[in-house]
Write a protein that holds these residues in place. Structure first.
Motif, PDB file in Angstrom:
ATOM      1  N   LEU A 180      -5.787   1.219   5.210  1.00  0.00           N
ATOM      2  CA  LEU A 180      -5.415   2.622   5.063  1.00  0.00           C
ATOM      3  C   LEU A 180      -4.742   2.874   3.723  1.00  0.00           C
ATOM      4  CD1 LEU A 180      -5.204   5.389   6.535  1.00  0.00           C
ATOM      5  CD2 LEU A 180      -2.954   4.663   7.323  1.00  0.00           C
ATOM      6  N   MET A 181      -3.923   1.935   3.267  1.00  0.00           N
ATOM      7  CA  MET A 181      -3.175   2.128   2.027  1.00  0.00           C
ATOM      8  C   MET A 181      -4.054   2.060   0.783  1.00  0.00           C
ATOM      9  SD  MET A 181       0.425   0.120   2.688  1.00  0.00           S
ATOM     10  CE  MET A 181       1.732   0.889   3.632  1.00  0.00           C
ATOM     11  N   VAL A 182      -5.206   1.388   0.862  1.00  0.00           N
ATOM     12  CA  VAL A 182      -6.068   1.277  -0.314  1.00  0.00           C
ATOM     13  C   VAL A 182      -7.109   2.382  -0.351  1.00  0.00           C
ATOM     14  CG1 VAL A 182      -5.755  -1.210  -0.382  1.00  0.00           C
ATOM     15  CG2 VAL A 182      -7.748  -0.262   0.788  1.00  0.00           C
ATOM     16  N   SER A 183      -7.075   3.282   0.614  1.00  0.00           N
ATOM     17  CA  SER A 183      -8.042   4.370   0.649  1.00  0.00           C
ATOM     18  C   SER A 183      -7.751   5.389  -0.446  1.00  0.00           C
ATOM     19  CB  SER A 183      -8.007   5.052   2.016  1.00  0.00           C
ATOM     20  OG  SER A 183      -8.784   6.232   2.008  1.00  0.00           O
ATOM     21  N   ASP A 184      -8.831   5.931  -1.027  1.00  0.00           N
ATOM     22  CA  ASP A 184      -8.664   6.962  -2.054  1.00  0.00           C
ATOM     23  C   ASP A 184      -8.862   8.358  -1.486  1.00  0.00           C
ATOM     24  OD1 ASP A 184     -11.353   6.966  -1.556  1.00  0.00           O
ATOM     25  OD2 ASP A 184     -11.966   7.078  -3.649  1.00  0.00           O
ATOM     26  N   SER A 185      -8.833   8.483  -0.178  1.00  0.00           N
ATOM     27  CA  SER A 185      -9.015   9.776   0.477  1.00  0.00           C
ATOM     28  C   SER A 185      -7.669  10.450   0.706  1.00  0.00           C
ATOM     29  CB  SER A 185      -9.731   9.591   1.816  1.00  0.00           C
ATOM     30  OG  SER A 185      -9.713  10.792   2.568  1.00  0.00           O
ATOM     31  N   ALA A 186      -7.566  11.721   0.335  1.00  0.00           N
ATOM     32  CA  ALA A 186      -6.330  12.463   0.552  1.00  0.00           C
ATOM     33  C   ALA A 186      -6.016  12.581   2.040  1.00  0.00           C
ATOM     34  CB  ALA A 186      -6.431  13.845  -0.085  1.00  0.00           C
ATOM     35  N   ALA A 187      -7.042  12.587   2.883  1.00  0.00           N
ATOM     36  CA  ALA A 187      -6.809  12.654   4.330  1.00  0.00           C
ATOM     37  C   ALA A 187      -6.061  11.422   4.821  1.00  0.00           C
ATOM     38  CB  ALA A 187      -8.148  12.791   5.061  1.00  0.00           C
ATOM     39  N   ASP A 188      -6.359  10.263   4.244  1.00  0.00           N
ATOM     40  CA  ASP A 188      -5.653   9.045   4.644  1.00  0.00           C
ATOM     41  C   ASP A 188      -4.230   9.023   4.101  1.00  0.00           C
ATOM     42  OD1 ASP A 188      -7.797   7.991   6.094  1.00  0.00           O
ATOM     43  OD2 ASP A 188      -8.723   7.188   4.290  1.00  0.00           O
ATOM     44  N   TRP A 189      -4.018   9.603   2.918  1.00  0.00           N
ATOM     45  CA  TRP A 189      -2.652   9.699   2.402  1.00  0.00           C
ATOM     46  C   TRP A 189      -1.816  10.592   3.319  1.00  0.00           C
ATOM     47  CZ3 TRP A 189      -4.729  11.422  -3.014  1.00  0.00           C
ATOM     48  CH2 TRP A 189      -5.473  10.365  -3.567  1.00  0.00           C
ATOM     49  N   ILE A 190      -2.439  11.668   3.792  1.00  0.00           N
ATOM     50  CA  ILE A 190      -1.722  12.570   4.699  1.00  0.00           C
ATOM     51  C   ILE A 190      -1.373  11.847   5.995  1.00  0.00           C
ATOM     52  CG2 ILE A 190      -1.978  14.660   6.092  1.00  0.00           C
ATOM     53  CD1 ILE A 190      -3.605  15.863   3.816  1.00  0.00           C
ATOM     54  N   ARG A 191      -2.274  10.989   6.476  1.00  0.00           N
ATOM     55  CA  ARG A 191      -1.981  10.217   7.684  1.00  0.00           C
ATOM     56  C   ARG A 191      -0.770   9.315   7.478  1.00  0.00           C
ATOM     57  NH1 ARG A 191      -6.622   6.719   9.460  1.00  0.00           N
ATOM     58  NH2 ARG A 191      -5.077   6.216  11.053  1.00  0.00           N
ATOM     59  N   ILE A 192      -0.665   8.701   6.300  1.00  0.00           N
ATOM     60  CA  ILE A 192       0.503   7.858   6.016  1.00  0.00           C
ATOM     61  C   ILE A 192       1.772   8.707   6.014  1.00  0.00           C
ATOM     62  CG2 ILE A 192       1.589   6.378   4.286  1.00  0.00           C
ATOM     63  CD1 ILE A 192      -1.183   5.468   3.443  1.00  0.00           C
TER      64      ILE A 192
END
Length: 693
Positions: A652-664
């Motif tokens: 999850l932390m290496v994802s470049d998707s803003a949706a995954d950043w929002i999940r964090i």
């Protein structure tokens, strides 16, 4: 971690770092990948690129539905008039969700001194009925001796031990922070009534106060800069440059300026008799200038003191001879020892106070605030002054300012010296941003050596604290010029110079030119510390630059700290830290705690913390764990392929998707508000071009 793992299982990661093909990556050796600036991730962690939704990009290259919605909302916002937007803000302030801060703190409706004239709501029952659910965790202010300053509006209210004591005074929300702007000074700045005696006296001594008008000033500086750039310059015995130009050309410039202003030389001399020319600062530290009449004319232009101010313009400015003799010479000021210290660069947006606290905890020695514009500081803008705030843990702290003219910079320096507690002030003469350059500041000053001289002399002569300068190699790529000015910058009064090994035209593309930084460091006077900057991403990079050029005092760390702030720990411990996802999450938790203490634990503070956390996550996703690489250390310009992490959180932390950043962010700050969207403010082009590297 059990709850966190359950959330990750329920919402598997659907995006990856890069759309690079895994099949092409597995067919090449690690050496071949490194040669092409592709990160050599171990084969067992590679995966095919994820399938993007069809609505993301159509065959004609249209933007995604999400971008369409954000674009439409931005357009709708622009269509509204300023009056309508102001009305909506006031209505929102009066809503029950915006309870009066004083009422929330004390729990007493009658505690507000403005009573019915208050801009905020006093209806506590309505506020509690509409208040969002409290967040998990403990209030960040519970460690203090006094109660939480946000009281009822705190999103962690259920963890308050003593509730809201009646009659509570302002608590210690920012007891550990300094450098706030007082209301009295802010009002003087708003009304343009603030006096700057030290700055004006120095500007007067340099002949920079009371110019005829801005048009003639710009014309003269433009012509003189052109002469400096096109003519040869000779270095004297002390290492300072005496610019030698033709006297007739200088006479033509003076005549052109006078003609532009509509003033003849005769009338000018009749109205204002010539006054004694003040001594140039460059003459004091660089003796042995030109002796013939022609060189003296040019020297007057270089010193920018050929015109004295009108008596009326500075009648209230008095600098007795005794006071002038007591003024510290630039050589007698406090000196900061930069040697071998880990210097965190001033970073726009992400280099905020909570982030600097994280870096300080991880080993940074020197910290510097975000770049602040001098004009905004002199206007008393609270948002700009917030960039100067300092935490008590920052034991060696400076602020960075940016300005176009010596008068605005000198006055901003005096204002900061009076109102703030700082160890040094840095002037940014290398910012590549268009909005800054178009105003004649930042990198634009690299094409105006006369303006650089005036700004540094005026600012350094206004205060006793060290003044540092940050520059780039040049404005245009392939036309480096800082090496020819490095000795002059020392004579003008700078206490240290930071050189970013790129030109303005390069922005952040390609690798930094450290060989040129070494050349400048070897050419600089022994008393002038030179700080290198660019592409430091491991302790090996740090060691190599220090070994290749012992003349460097230290190296500044910028984007490397954004991607992995534990770089400071790696340098001090001389190791490659294969940090786990759990340790990285703990660093994010520290940032969130520091952010809530800085921006507040109410709803507004929580969302502000979330926004800056997301800005930071747009950089941290570029980090590739050490255990996943065939070749270490990672280089800053490597483009990562699509790969899995060693666990769900790392993926999850290496994802470049803003949706995954929002999940964090939701793991740390709860659910985002309805309709929440995010787009990174900064998009580096470090990975966008194949020639980077």
């Amino acid at each position: 971690m059990d709850e966190l793992e359950s959330k990750l299982v329920e919402n598997p990661v659907v995006s990856a770092v890069s759309p690079s093909s895994a099949s092409n990556t597995t067919q090449k050796t690690p050496e071949e990948l490194v040669a092409r600036s592709i990160a050599p991730v171990k084969r067992e962690f590679l995966r095919p690129p994820p399938v993007r939704p069809c609505s993301s990009v159509n065959h004609e290259g249209a933007i995604s539905d999400t971008k369409d919605k954000s674009a439409r909302s931005a357009v709708d916002k622009e269509k509204k008039s300023k009056r309508q937007l102001k009305r909506e803000r006031r209505q929102h302030q009066k809503s029950a969700l915006n309870i009066c801060p004083e009422v929330a703190r004390t729990g007493d409706v009658n505690s507000c001194p403005y009573s019915d004239n208050c801009r905020f709501s006093h209806d506590m029952e309505a506020f509690l009925a509409q208040k969002l659910d409290d967040l998990e965790g403990e209030c960040p202010f519970m460690s203090a001796d006094e109660p939480c300053p946000y009281g009822l509006s705190c999103r962690f209210f259920n963890t308050h031990r003593n509730g809201v004591p009646a009659g509570m005074k302002n608590s210690r929300r920012r007891s550990s922070e300094v450098n706030g702007l007082s209301k009295d000074v802010q009002k003087l700045l708003w009304k343009n009534k603030k006096k700057f005696p030290n700055a004006d006296a120095k500007l007067k001594a340099l002949g920079l106060l009371g110019r005829a008008n801005l048009k003639s000033k710009n014309l003269e500086e433009k012509e003189v800069d052109q002469l400096v750039l096109t003519n040869s310059h000779v270095t004297n015995g002390d290492g300072c440059t005496n610019f030698t130009n033709d006297t007739d050309a200088k006479v033509e410039i003076s005549a052109k300026v006078a003609e532009e202003d509509g003033i003849s030389e005769t009338s000018a001399h009749d109205e204002d008799p010539p006054l004694k020319k003040p001594k140039c600062v460059a003459d004091e530290c660089c003796p042995g200038g030109a002796e013939d009449e022609g060189d003296r004319v040019i020297e007057n232009a270089v010193c920018e003191s050929s015109i004295e101010p009108e008596p009326e313009a500075s009648a209230d400015i008095m600098l007795p001879e005794d006071d002038r003799s007591l003024k510290l010479h630039p050589r007698e000021r406090k000196i900061i020892d930069f040697r071998e210290k880990l210097y965190l660069a001033p970073l726009t947006t992400v280099g905020n106070l909570p982030f600097r606290r994280v870096c300080k905890f991880l080993g940074a020695d020197i910290t510097c605030g975000e770049m602040a514009m001098c004009t905004n500081l002199l206007q008393g803008q609270a948002s700009e002054w917030a960039l100067l705030r300092r935490h008590s843990s920052e034991d060696l702290f400076g602020v960075q300012i940016c300005g176009s003219y010596p008068d605005t910079v000198a006055r901003a320096v005096e204002l900061i010296d009076q109102e703030c507690t700082v160890d040094f002030i840095d002037i940014n003469m290398g910012c590549p941003i268009d909005i800054v350059v178009n105003k004649g500041a930042g990198s634009a000053l690299l094409t105006k050596p006369m303006r650089m001289k005036s700004i540094i002399e005026a600012a350094s002569g206004t205060m006793d604290k060290p003044l540092t300068v940050k520059v780039r190699t040049a404005y245009f790529e392939g036309k480096n010029r800082i090496h020819s000015l490095i000795a002059d910058i020392d004579c003008w009064g700078a206490s240290a110079v930071t050189i970013h090994g790129r030109s303005r035209q390069q922005r952040y593309s390609k690798l930094a030119d450290w060989e040129y930084v070494y050349q400048c460091a070897r050419k600089a006077p022994d008393a002038l510390p030179i700080i290198g900057n660019g592409d430091i991403f491991s302790y090996e990079d740090w060691n190599r630059h220090k070994a290749d050029c012992p003349e460097l005092s230290t190296c500044m760390i910028a984007r490397g700290a954004l991607v992995k702030p534990w770089l400071f720990t790696e340098i001090k411990e001389q190791r490659h830290w294969d940090i786990s996802s759990g340790e990285r999450l703990n660093i994010l938790k520290d940032f969130v705690r520091f952010g809530l203490q800085h921006w507040g634990s109410d709803t507004k503070g929580v969302e502000t913390t979330r926004r800056f956390l997301l800005e930071w996550l747009s950089y941290t996703c570029r980090y590739i764990p050490v255990g996943l690489l065939d070749v270490i250390p990672q280089r800053l310009n490597w483009r990562p392929p699509s790969y899995y992490g060693r666990d769900e959180l790392e993926t999850l932390m290496v994802s470049d998707s803003a949706a995954d950043w929002i999940r964090i962010s939701e793991m740390l700050l709860g659910k985002v508000p309805e309709g929440f969207t995010f787009a990174p403010k900064h998009k580096s082009n470090a990975y966008d071009r194949a020639e980077n590297g």
